[in-house]
Design a protein around this motif. Structure first.
Motif: not given
Length: 937
Positions: A344-352, A315-326, A357-362
Motif C-alpha cells: 500500500r502507499q498510505d502507511s505514513e498517514a495510517m500510522i499518524a 470500531s475502526r474503518a475496514p481499511s484501518q482494521q486491515a492495516f492494524l492486523v497486518r 486516535d491513541n490506539l496503543l501504538l507508540v
C-alpha cells in the motif's frame, strides 16, 4: 544474530534487532578496550568497535524506553517508594498491561534529573544467547559512556571470535570500578529462558555495587535466588497489587482520555485498576461514543483484554482494521516497511491516524519513525491472522526483501525464515554468519543455520564453514564433524585451507581424541609451508600437546619452539599463550614450579597488555597459573582465579583445562569447609561431560569424588566412586598417551589410595614402588613425589616405621627444594603420624613445609566453616572486595595484593575505597577484621 526463529504459522512478534559488537573492557583497573577471545589451542583475532550511528533507528530503539503516550498518569506513590529505598536491585513483576514500562520510564526520567547515568535495554528473544545478551548490555552502556578505546586490528588472515563469559567478566569488572552511579533498566525480562543467561544475571545482580541500581521488569517471577538480597534489604519488589491504579489514578487517567465521570467508578470496579484494560476501555468508549463496551467487563483477565481489543478493532474503518492486523505481524515497523510489506502507499498517514486516535501504538525511536503496538494489543491483532498462513508468508517475504535492501540483515533473515523462503535466508546468512561468529554470537548463528534445509547449507561453502565453526564453539561436536566431512569433499580455494585445518585440530582437541590428533598433525606437517604463520603455530602447539601426553618432553619443546618462531613475528597472542602454558606444564611435571610460574605470570601479563584478560588467551593461562598457585599453597590467590575464570574456562577450555579447574575448585571448597559446594562442583563437571559427550570429564569427576570420600574416611563411598571413575575402556583408549590432567591424579593413584586406606598396604607396596620408578625414569618428578608420599604411607601402615619416616623426610626435602606443597598436603589426611615424627629440622624450606602440613591441635582435616552471620555492610561486598580483604587479613600490602590478583595498585585502591564506604572504616586491617568477624572472609 538476532533471528526470531519461528515455525508453524510464523506470526510470533519479531522483536529481534541487531546490536553492535561493543564491549568496553577492563585492563589493569581502567576501562580500555574490547577483548576478543578464542577456543582450542589459540587463535588470534581483532575487531573494530561499532560506530555510534548504529544506536539510531530501530537498532537504537532497544536502548531507550518507548515514548510516553498522551495522558499517562504520574505514578507518584510508587516513585516515592522507589525513592525511599536504597536497594541496588528493584524487581517490578506483574502481568502484561500493568504499567511496568511506564513506571520505569518515569523513574528513569527522575534519576536522570539527579545526574545519574541511565542505561536502558529492552530485552529481546535473541538475548537468550549469552553472547548476544552481553552485546546488548554493552551496547546499552555505550549509550551513556561513548565509544571505548580501540585496540589495533588483527592481521588480515585472522578470524575474530569472542567468548560470552569473557564479556560477562568484563562487564562485572567494569561496573565494579565505576565511580559514577549508574542505573540499568532491563525491560521484558520474561523473554529470557536460557539457563546460561540466567546464571550470568544471577552473578551480575549478586555483585552489583551499592551505588549502582538495576531495575528489572518482568511478567513472570525470574528464576533467580533473591533470598540473600531480600534478607539484607538489597531488593525492592513491586507486584501487580502495587501497580494497580487507585481510584484517584484511574480518575486522572480517564479524564485525560475524555471519559465522563459517570463511567469512571464503574471502570475502576470492573477492571480492578488494571491499566491496560482501562486504556482499551477508554479507546472503545471513545470510538463507540457510549457505554456499551462496559456491559461485560468484569475482573482482570486476558479474556477481558481480548473483548476490549475487539471493541477497539470493530470500531475502526475496514481499511484501518486491515492495516492494524497486518502490520502487527511485522513486530517493529516503519511506514516504508509497511508500504512494501503490506503493498500500500498510505502507511505514513495510517500510522499518524492511529497515533492520533491513541490506539496503543507508540514510537520506539527518537526520530519517531519506528513503532510497535502495546504487547497485549499486538498479541490480539496477530491472533487475527492465524488462519491465513499463505498471506503471512507473502507479507514476511516482502518484509525480508525490504529489510535486506535497507541493511537490516538480521531482520531480513528473520522475515525470510518466517516466510519459509529458505533460499533467501541462506543467501543472507552466507554473507553474514561468519561476521556474527566473530562477534561471539555462536548459539543463535547455529540455531539460524539449523532452521535451513541441508541442501541450502551444503551448497554454500561460506555457510557450511560457518556452520562447522558454530557447531564446534557451541560444543555440538557430532554436527561439527558432519559439516567438516562435507567440507572435506568439496573444493576450496587455497585461502580456505587454514580455516579447515584449524577446525579439524580444534575438534580433535575438544573431543579428547589425542591419538587421532597426533596422527592428523603428522599428516599436516608436510603442508606447513602452505599454511599461514598463525596456523603453522597452531599446528606446532597441537603436536606439542600430544608429545607431552606421551611423555616426550624434548620433542614437545622442539614443537613449541617452532610454534613460537612462527607466531612471534605476527604477535599471535593466542598461539603464544598456549605455547607458554604447554611449556609451563612440562616444567611443572618436572617439579620446576618456580620456572613454570614465572613463565605463566609473564604470559598472563602479556594477555592483559594485549586486551585479553578475559579472553581465551587469558583463560588458558589462568588455568595453568591456578594450578601453580594451588601447588604453592597460595590458596587465596588461586581461589580468586578460580572464581574469576570458572565460567570462561567452562566455555572455552579443553578437557584437561576443565578437569584441572573443577578439581582445584572442589578441593578449595573442601579445604574451606564447604564440602557440599565442593561436591556440587564435581557434579557440574560430570554434567558437562555428559552434555558434550566427553567421558573423561565424567570419569575424572568420579575419581575426584573418590578422593573426597577418602578425606572423609568413607571407604565404601570411595570404592563406589572408584568403580565408576575407572571406566577402563575409556582410559585404555588413550593407549600410551597420559592426559596432562591425569599426571598426579589418575586411576592408578586413586586405586592405590583406596587400597592403602582399606588396609591392603602389604599387597600394593610393590605396585607403588614400580609406578614411582617409572615416573622417576621419565623425569616426571612431580608424579614421583606423589607416589613417594603414598609409599611412605604404606610403609607406616605395615609397621616399617623407620623406612617410612626416611621416605617421608626425603619427599619433604625434595618438595621444599622445589617450592611445592600440595603434592604432599593433599595427602595430609593419611600422613599425620609421619608429620609428627619427621626429623627434618635443618633446612628452612623443609621446616616451613612441615608447618604447612601440620594440623592445629583438635582441628579436622577440613577447615571449620565460619558460621557467623554477615553484617549489613559485609553483605554488600562484591567478590573482588572479598578477595582483597582475605589477602589483607593474611598481611598483604596493596602492592602484593595487586601482584596476586594481577591488578594495578590503583585498582586495588579503588576497591578499598568501596570497602571503607561499606564497612564504615578508613583502615585496611580494621576492614579485614570486621569482614572476618562477620564471616565474609
Amino acid at each position: 544474530m538476532g533471528y526470531a526463529l519461528q515455525r508453524g504459522d510464523a506470526i510470533t512478534e519479531n522483536r529481534e534487532f541487531p546490536v553492535m559488537d561493543a564491549r568496553p573492557c577492563i585492563d589493569s583497573g581502567k576501562p580500555t578496550t574490547h577483548h576478543s577471545a578464542d577456543f582450542a589451542f589459540g587463535r588470534e583475532h581483532g575487531m573494530s568497535s561499532p560506530k555510534a550511528s548504529q544506536t539510531s533507528g530501530p537498532r537504537g530503539a532497544r536502548f531507550s524506553p518507548p515514548r510516553a503516550q498522551a495522558g499517562m498518569v504520574e505514578r507518584a506513590r510508587l516513585l516515592a517508594a522507589l525513592d525511599a529505598s536504597d536497594a541496588p536491585l528493584t524487581l517490578i513483576c506483574a502481568p502484561a498491561g500493568f504499567g511496568k514500562t511506564t513506571l520505569m520510564r518515569q523513574l528513569r526520567r527522575r534519576l536522570q534529573a539527579r545526574g545519574v547515568a541511565v542505561a536502558w535495554l529492552q530485552v529481546e528473544q535473541a538475548d537468550n544467547d549469552l553472547a548476544h545478551c552481553l552485546q546488548s548490555l554493552m551496547a546499552a552502556m555505550l549509550t551513556i559512556l561513548g565509544e571505548p578505546t580501540q585496540t589495533p586490528l588483527g592481521q588480515p588472515h585472522v578470524m575474530n571470535t569472542t567468548t560470552a563469559e569473557g564479556r560477562a567478566a568484563e562487564l562485572r569488572e567494569w561496573l565494579s570500578l565505576s565511580d559514577a552511579p549508574i542505573a540499568l533498566f532491563l525491560d521484558d525480562l520474561e523473554l529470557i529462558v536460557d539457563e546460561q543467561v540466567w546464571a550470568f544475571l544471577q552473578r551480575f545482580l549478586t555483585d552489583i555495587d551499592i551505588h549502582h541500581r538495576v531495575i528489572l521488569a518482568s511478567r513472570n517471577k525470574p528464576p533467580l535466588a533473591f533470598g540473600r538480597m531480600r534478607a539484607h534489604r538489597r531488593l525492592l519488589e513491586l507486584d501487580q497489587s502495587e501497580l494497580r491504579f487507585t481510584l484517584e489514578e484511574t480518575r486522572s487517567f480517564l479524564q485525560r482520555q475524555n471519559i465522563g465521570s459517570g463511567a469512571i467508578q464503574t471502570l475502576q470496579q470492573r477492571t480492578e485498576g488494571w491499566p491496560a484494560a482501562l486504556q482499551l476501555a477508554a479507546a472503545a468508549l471513545n470510538a463507540r461514543h457510549g457505554s456499551g463496551a462496559l456491559r461485560t467487563v468484569s475482573g482482570v483477565s486476558v479474556g477481558i483484554a481480548e473483548y476490549l481489543a475487539q471493541e477497539v478493532l470493530d470500531s475502526r474503518a475496514p481499511s484501518q482494521q486491515a492495516f492494524l492486523v497486518r502490520s502487527a505481524v511485522l513486530g517493529h515497523f516503519c511506514a516504508e516497511l509497511c508500504d512494501a510489506a503490506l503493498e500500500r502507499q498510505d502507511s505514513e498517514a495510517m500510522i499518524a491516524e492511529i497515533v492520533q486516535d491513541n490506539l496503543l501504538l507508540v514510537p520506539i525511536d527518537n526520530e519517531q519513525r519506528w513503532y510497535r503496538y502495546h504487547p497485549l494489543f499486538a498479541e490480539f491483532l496477530r491472533a487475527r491472522m492465524v488462519g491465513d498462513g499463505a498471506e503471512i508468508r507473502a507479507l514476511r517475504g516482502r518484509a525480508a526483501t525490504w529489510s535486506a535492501a535497507h541493511g537490516f540483515v538480521d531482520e531480513a533473515v528473520a522475515h525470510a525464515l518466517a516466510a519459509n523462503d529458505h533460499t533467501h535466508a541462506a543467501d543472507l546468512l552466507a554473507a553474514s554468519a561468519m561476521d556474527n561468529l566473530r562477534s561471539g554470537r555462536v548459539a543463535d548463528t547455529a540455531r539460524a543455520i539449523a532452521m535451513l534445509p541441508d541442501i541450502e547449507v551444503h551448497g554454500r561453502p561460506e555457510l557450511l564453514r560457518a556452520a562447522a565453526f558454530a557447531a564446534i564453539f557451541a560444543h555440538r561436536y557430532e554436527a561439527a564433524a558432519r559439516y567438516l566431512e562435507i567440507l572435506g569433499k568439496a573444493e576450496f580455494t587455497p585461502e580456505s585451507d587454514d580455516e579447515v585445518v584449524a577446525m579439524r585440530l580444534m575438534l580433535l582437541g575438544w573431543t579428547d581424541r589425542i591419538p587421532d590428533l597426533l596422527t592428523a598433525v603428522d599428516e599436516l606437517r608436510a603442508m606447513t609451508t602452505r599454511l599461514s604463520p598463525f596456523t603453522a603455530g597452531l599446528l606446532g602447539n597441537a603436536r606439542a600437546f600430544c608429545h607431552i601426553a606421551l611423555g616426550q618432553d624434548v620433542d614437545a619443546e622442539r614443537d613449541l619452539a617452532e610454534a613460537r618462531a612462527a607466531c612471534e613475528p605476527i604477535d599471535a597472542l593466542y598461539v603464544l599463550s598456549y605455547s607458554a602454558c604447554f611449556a609451563a606444564g612440562i616444567e611443572l611435571n618436572s617439579a620446576q614450579l618456580a620456572i613454570a610460574r614465572a613463565t605463566l605470570e609473564g604470559a598472563f601479563q602479556r594477555a592483559i597488555d594485549g586486551g585479553q584478560r578475559y579472553g581465551s588467551a587469558g583463560a588458558v593461562v589462568a588455568t595453568y597459573l591456578a594450578e601453580c598457585l594451588y601447588e604453592a599453597n597460595e590458596l587465596d590467590a588461586c581461589e580468586s582465579l578460580i572464581d574469576d575464570y570458572m565460567p570462561i574456562v567452562t566455555e572455552t577450555g579443553l578437557p584437561d583445562h576443565l578437569i584441572l579447574f573443577y578439581r582445584i575448585a572442589a578441593r578449595l571448597h573442601f579445604l574451606r569447609g564447604r564440602g557440599d559446594v565442593g561436591r556440587t562442583v564435581l557434579v557440574q563437571l560430570a554434567e558437562i561431560g555428559v552434555r558434550r559427550g566427553l567421558r573423561r570429564l565424567v570419569a575424572s569427576a568420579w575419581l575426584e569424588r573418590c578422593y573426597a570420600s577418602l578425606r572423609s574416611n568413607d571407604i565404601e563411598e570411595a570404592r563406589r566412586a572408584l568403580a565408576v571413575g575407572s571406566d577402563m575402556p575409556l582410559w585404555d583408549s588413550f593407549g600410551s598417551f597420559k592426559p596432562y590432567a591425569s599426571e598426579i591424579d589418575d586411576v592408578v593413584i586413586a586405586r592405590l589410595r583406596v587400597r592403602l586406606l582399606a588396609g591392603e598396604a602389604q599387597d600394593v607396596m610393590s605396585e607403588i614402588r614400580a609406578e614411582r620408578q617409572d615416573a622417576e625414569a621419565a623425569g616426571r618428578r612431580r608424579r614421583a613425589l606423589r607416589l613417594a608420599v603414598l609409599e611412605a604411607q604404606g610403609l607406616e601402615a605395615v609397621g616399617r616405621r623407620r623406612e617410612a619416616i626416611t621416605e617421608f623426610d626425603q619427599a619433604v626435602m625434595r618438595a621444599a627444594a622445589c617450592g611445592m606443597v600440595r603434592v604432599l598436603a593433599d595427602e595430609i589426611w593419611a600422613l599425620e603420624p609421619l608429620v609428627a615424627r619427621s626429623t627434618v629440622t635443618g633446612e628452612p624450606g623443609a621446616v616451613a613445609l612441615l608447618g604447612a602440613l601440620r594440623l592445629p591441635a583438635g582441628a579436622s582435616v577440613e577447615t571449620a566453616f565460619r558460621g557467623a552471620s554477615e553484617t549489613e555492610g559485609t553483605a554488600r561486598l562484591t567478590r573482588r572486595e572479598v578477595q582483597i580483604l582475605r589477602l589483607i587479613w593474611k598481611g598483604g600490602s596493596n602492592k602484593a595484593i595487586a601482584r596476586d590478583l594481577f591488578l594495578s595498585e590503583n585498582t586495588v585502591e579503588t576497591h578499598l575505597r568501596r570497602i571503607y564506604e561499606k564497612l564504615g572504616t578508613r583502615k585496611r586491617t580494621q576492614a579485614a577484621a570486621l569482614a572476618r568477624d562477620a564471616g565474609a572472609i
